[in-house]
Design a protein around this motif. Structure first.
Motif, PDB file in Angstrom:
ATOM      1  N   ALA A 178       0.840  -1.207   0.000  1.00  0.00           N
ATOM      2  CA  ALA A 178       0.000   0.000   0.000  1.00  0.00           C
ATOM      3  C   ALA A 178       0.871   1.250   0.000  1.00  0.00           C
ATOM      4  O   ALA A 178       0.540   2.257  -0.641  1.00  0.00           O
ATOM      5  N   MET A 179       1.986   1.197   0.718  1.00  0.00           N
ATOM      6  CA  MET A 179       2.927   2.315   0.724  1.00  0.00           C
ATOM      7  C   MET A 179       3.531   2.524  -0.664  1.00  0.00           C
ATOM      8  O   MET A 179       3.812   3.652  -1.079  1.00  0.00           O
ATOM      9  N   MET A 180       3.698   1.433  -1.434  1.00  0.00           N
ATOM     10  CA  MET A 180       4.296   1.516  -2.763  1.00  0.00           C
ATOM     11  C   MET A 180       3.301   1.919  -3.849  1.00  0.00           C
ATOM     12  O   MET A 180       3.704   2.303  -4.939  1.00  0.00           O
ATOM     13  N   LYS A 181       2.011   1.837  -3.579  1.00  0.00           N
ATOM     14  CA  LYS A 181       1.016   2.148  -4.612  1.00  0.00           C
ATOM     15  C   LYS A 181       1.223   3.533  -5.228  1.00  0.00           C
ATOM     16  O   LYS A 181       1.189   3.670  -6.460  1.00  0.00           O
ATOM     17  N   PRO A 182       1.436   4.603  -4.432  1.00  0.00           N
ATOM     18  CA  PRO A 182       1.670   5.911  -5.051  1.00  0.00           C
ATOM     19  C   PRO A 182       2.902   5.927  -5.958  1.00  0.00           C
ATOM     20  O   PRO A 182       2.960   6.718  -6.911  1.00  0.00           O
ATOM     21  N   VAL A 183       3.868   5.059  -5.677  1.00  0.00           N
ATOM     22  CA  VAL A 183       5.066   4.972  -6.525  1.00  0.00           C
ATOM     23  C   VAL A 183       4.693   4.425  -7.890  1.00  0.00           C
ATOM     24  O   VAL A 183       5.130   4.935  -8.929  1.00  0.00           O
ATOM     25  N   PHE A 184       3.857   3.391  -7.909  1.00  0.00           N
ATOM     26  CA  PHE A 184       3.420   2.830  -9.191  1.00  0.00           C
ATOM     27  C   PHE A 184       2.469   3.779  -9.915  1.00  0.00           C
ATOM     28  O   PHE A 184       2.434   3.814 -11.147  1.00  0.00           O
ATOM     29  N   ASP A 185       1.689   4.556  -9.156  1.00  0.00           N
ATOM     30  CA  ASP A 185       0.874   5.605  -9.784  1.00  0.00           C
ATOM     31  C   ASP A 185       1.781   6.584 -10.537  1.00  0.00           C
ATOM     32  O   ASP A 185       1.499   6.969 -11.675  1.00  0.00           O
ATOM     33  N   GLU A 186       2.870   6.974  -9.882  1.00  0.00           N
ATOM     34  CA  GLU A 186       3.823   7.902 -10.487  1.00  0.00           C
ATOM     35  C   GLU A 186       4.513   7.264 -11.685  1.00  0.00           C
ATOM     36  O   GLU A 186       4.738   7.918 -12.714  1.00  0.00           O
ATOM     37  N   LEU A 225      10.615  -5.318 -21.486  1.00  0.00           N
ATOM     38  CA  LEU A 225      11.981  -5.813 -21.383  1.00  0.00           C
ATOM     39  C   LEU A 225      12.955  -4.748 -20.887  1.00  0.00           C
ATOM     40  O   LEU A 225      13.970  -5.076 -20.281  1.00  0.00           O
ATOM     41  N   THR A 226      12.660  -3.490 -21.166  1.00  0.00           N
ATOM     42  CA  THR A 226      13.605  -2.437 -20.786  1.00  0.00           C
ATOM     43  C   THR A 226      13.302  -1.810 -19.433  1.00  0.00           C
ATOM     44  O   THR A 226      14.203  -1.285 -18.783  1.00  0.00           O
ATOM     45  N   HIS A 227      12.035  -1.869 -18.993  1.00  0.00           N
ATOM     46  CA  HIS A 227      11.703  -1.126 -17.774  1.00  0.00           C
ATOM     47  C   HIS A 227      12.351  -1.730 -16.538  1.00  0.00           C
ATOM     48  O   HIS A 227      12.593  -1.031 -15.561  1.00  0.00           O
ATOM     49  N   GLU A 228      12.689  -3.018 -16.601  1.00  0.00           N
ATOM     50  CA  GLU A 228      13.317  -3.670 -15.444  1.00  0.00           C
ATOM     51  C   GLU A 228      14.678  -3.034 -15.112  1.00  0.00           C
ATOM     52  O   GLU A 228      15.049  -2.918 -13.955  1.00  0.00           O
ATOM     53  N   CYS A 229      15.410  -2.684 -16.167  1.00  0.00           N
ATOM     54  CA  CYS A 229      16.755  -2.152 -15.941  1.00  0.00           C
ATOM     55  C   CYS A 229      16.830  -0.641 -16.178  1.00  0.00           C
ATOM     56  O   CYS A 229      17.915  -0.080 -16.244  1.00  0.00           O
ATOM     57  N   SER A 230      15.677  -0.002 -16.310  1.00  0.00           N
ATOM     58  CA  SER A 230      15.690   1.437 -16.601  1.00  0.00           C
ATOM     59  C   SER A 230      15.785   2.287 -15.343  1.00  0.00           C
ATOM     60  O   SER A 230      15.973   3.499 -15.426  1.00  0.00           O
ATOM     61  N   GLY A 231      15.633   1.654 -14.194  1.00  0.00           N
ATOM     62  CA  GLY A 231      15.663   2.422 -12.955  1.00  0.00           C
ATOM     63  C   GLY A 231      14.403   3.223 -12.724  1.00  0.00           C
ATOM     64  O   GLY A 231      14.386   4.140 -11.899  1.00  0.00           O
ATOM     65  N   TYR A 232      13.318   2.879 -13.440  1.00  0.00           N
ATOM     66  CA  TYR A 232      12.086   3.666 -13.347  1.00  0.00           C
ATOM     67  C   TYR A 232      11.510   3.657 -11.923  1.00  0.00           C
ATOM     68  O   TYR A 232      10.989   4.665 -11.442  1.00  0.00           O
ATOM     69  N   LEU A 233      11.612   2.506 -11.253  1.00  0.00           N
ATOM     70  CA  LEU A 233      11.002   2.406  -9.933  1.00  0.00           C
ATOM     71  C   LEU A 233      11.683   3.343  -8.932  1.00  0.00           C
ATOM     72  O   LEU A 233      11.021   4.021  -8.142  1.00  0.00           O
ATOM     73  N   GLU A 234      13.005   3.391  -9.001  1.00  0.00           N
ATOM     74  CA  GLU A 234      13.727   4.276  -8.088  1.00  0.00           C
ATOM     75  C   GLU A 234      13.415   5.743  -8.400  1.00  0.00           C
ATOM     76  O   GLU A 234      13.245   6.554  -7.484  1.00  0.00           O
ATOM     77  N   LYS A 235      13.322   6.072  -9.681  1.00  0.00           N
ATOM     78  CA  LYS A 235      12.996   7.455 -10.061  1.00  0.00           C
ATOM     79  C   LYS A 235      11.609   7.839  -9.539  1.00  0.00           C
ATOM     80  O   LYS A 235      11.422   8.926  -8.994  1.00  0.00           O
ATOM     81  N   ALA A 236      10.641   6.933  -9.721  1.00  0.00           N
ATOM     82  CA  ALA A 236       9.285   7.216  -9.252  1.00  0.00           C
ATOM     83  C   ALA A 236       9.249   7.277  -7.728  1.00  0.00           C
ATOM     84  O   ALA A 236       8.567   8.129  -7.144  1.00  0.00           O
ATOM     85  N   PRO A 242      10.846  11.596  -1.310  1.00  0.00           N
ATOM     86  CA  PRO A 242      12.195  12.164  -1.492  1.00  0.00           C
ATOM     87  C   PRO A 242      13.126  11.957  -0.297  1.00  0.00           C
ATOM     88  O   PRO A 242      14.349  12.000  -0.457  1.00  0.00           O
ATOM     89  N   THR A 243      12.577  11.722   0.881  1.00  0.00           N
ATOM     90  CA  THR A 243      13.433  11.575   2.064  1.00  0.00           C
ATOM     91  C   THR A 243      13.653  10.120   2.467  1.00  0.00           C
ATOM     92  O   THR A 243      14.432   9.838   3.369  1.00  0.00           O
ATOM     93  N   LYS A 244      12.976   9.186   1.797  1.00  0.00           N
ATOM     94  CA  LYS A 244      13.123   7.773   2.137  1.00  0.00           C
ATOM     95  C   LYS A 244      14.307   7.150   1.407  1.00  0.00           C
ATOM     96  O   LYS A 244      14.671   7.585   0.304  1.00  0.00           O
ATOM     97  N   ASP A 245      14.883   6.118   2.007  1.00  0.00           N
ATOM     98  CA  ASP A 245      15.995   5.380   1.409  1.00  0.00           C
ATOM     99  C   ASP A 245      15.417   4.276   0.526  1.00  0.00           C
ATOM    100  O   ASP A 245      14.802   3.327   1.024  1.00  0.00           O
ATOM    101  N   PHE A 246      15.600   4.405  -0.793  1.00  0.00           N
ATOM    102  CA  PHE A 246      15.019   3.454  -1.740  1.00  0.00           C
ATOM    103  C   PHE A 246      15.556   2.044  -1.526  1.00  0.00           C
ATOM    104  O   PHE A 246      14.786   1.082  -1.421  1.00  0.00           O
ATOM    105  N   ALA A 247      16.880   1.898  -1.463  1.00  0.00           N
ATOM    106  CA  ALA A 247      17.495   0.570  -1.329  1.00  0.00           C
ATOM    107  C   ALA A 247      17.043  -0.115  -0.040  1.00  0.00           C
ATOM    108  O   ALA A 247      16.722  -1.311  -0.043  1.00  0.00           O
ATOM    109  N   ALA A 248      17.005   0.625   1.033  1.00  0.00           N
ATOM    110  CA  ALA A 248      16.596   0.051   2.321  1.00  0.00           C
ATOM    111  C   ALA A 248      15.128  -0.367   2.283  1.00  0.00           C
ATOM    112  O   ALA A 248      14.748  -1.416   2.837  1.00  0.00           O
ATOM    113  N   THR A 249      14.300   0.450   1.621  1.00  0.00           N
ATOM    114  CA  THR A 249      12.877   0.122   1.522  1.00  0.00           C
ATOM    115  C   THR A 249      12.663  -1.142   0.709  1.00  0.00           C
ATOM    116  O   THR A 249      11.881  -2.016   1.094  1.00  0.00           O
TER     117      THR A 249
END
Length: 272
Positions: A178-186, A225-236, A242-249
């Motif tokens: 549920a916390m990630m849903k806004p990320v996928f919206d973005e 095929l490209t979105h997996e390695c495009s870094g899109y999830l981290e960008k979104a 903006p203040t959360k640690d992506f890798a840790a999450t």
């Protein structure tokens, strides 16, 4: 005069309270979750040399499903082809029928032949009768969609990830998703994906099997095929948090699950 002032004050207080209540009601309505969606997945293995005939059969059944949707008996229906499989694959195609409650699902299980063939020509009835000759229904499952993110793009390619939550961590996983849903919206706004789903398996279900699933969809195979390695999830993610640690999450979410299976399907047909 004093009584009049008290009355005016009381009226203003009542008006403000009423306005606040109205705002609260509107906000609650806007924050209400999506209506329930139950998904019946059916997996088909096409008989050798019968794929063309099978697709004709499914196209005919699509008309039945469209009528069911128009009558409010189902939410939608679609047919997808497994994108990668071997000669010994368990199934080649999958249909997904969405219902809003168990009532509609129960009605679907009691659907009569008279209802199915309503308005069909003799040739179409004969084709409908040949359904069992074109494929074997390998298995079926029922799941409940918990979260959904959808852009205006077409969900042509669908990646289904089956996961098992760590013991006692189901609720924690649901909160994390549920916390990630806004990320996928973005991500949908960015054009990286066309849709995302998260849900819970209801039946069949076992201690060894998957109890949750994720679905990511794109409009093209190139995007998939490209979105997996495009870094899109981290960008979104960084746009939303903006203040959360992506890798840790991401690590905290991975620690909640065991990855069991990933499949890719291509949408072939669907109701409108």
């Amino acid at each position: 005069m004093k009584n009049a002032q008290l009355t005016n004050t009381a009226l203003r207080s009542f008006a403000i309270a009423g306005f606040c209540l109205l705002v609260s009601i509107v906000a609650a309505a806007q924050a209400a979750p999506d209506a329930p969606v139950y998904l019946l997945r059916e997996y088909m293995k096409v008989e050798p040399g019968m794929e063309e005939e099978y697709l004709k059969v499914e196209h005919l059944w699509k008309k039945v499903h469209q009528r069911r949707k128009d009558e409010g008996k189902i939410l939608n229906w679609n047919l997808s082809r497994s994108s990668f499989y071997g000669t010994n694959a368990d199934y080649d195609y999958m249909t997904v029928t969405a219902f809003k409650s168990g009532k509609e699902l129960e009605e679907a299980q009691n659907m009569t032949w008279e209802y199915i063939t309503k308005g069909m020509s003799p040739e179409e009835i004969a084709l409908a009768n040949s359904t069992g000759k074109t494929r074997k229904m390998v298995s079926s499952s029922l799941s409940y969609q918990l979260l959904r993110s959808q852009s205006n793009a077409e969900n042509r390619f669908i990646k289904i990830t089956q996961v098992k939550a760590a013991a006692g961590k189901g609720v924690e996983l649901e909160k994390a998703e549920a916390m990630m849903k806004p990320v996928f919206d973005e991500a949908g706004k960015m054009g990286a994906i066309s849709g995302w789903r998260f849900g819970e398996h209801l039946y069949p279900r076992s201690a060894e099997g998957a109890n949750y699933y994720r679905i990511e969809s794109t409009n093209t195979m190139a995007d998939m095929l490209t979105h997996e390695c495009s870094g899109y999830l981290e960008k979104a993610f960084k746009k939303v948090y903006p203040t959360k640690d992506f890798a840790a999450t991401m690590k905290s979410i991975r620690d909640l699950i065991t990855l069991l299976d990933v499949e890719l399907f291509e949408r072939v047909d669907s109701t409108k």
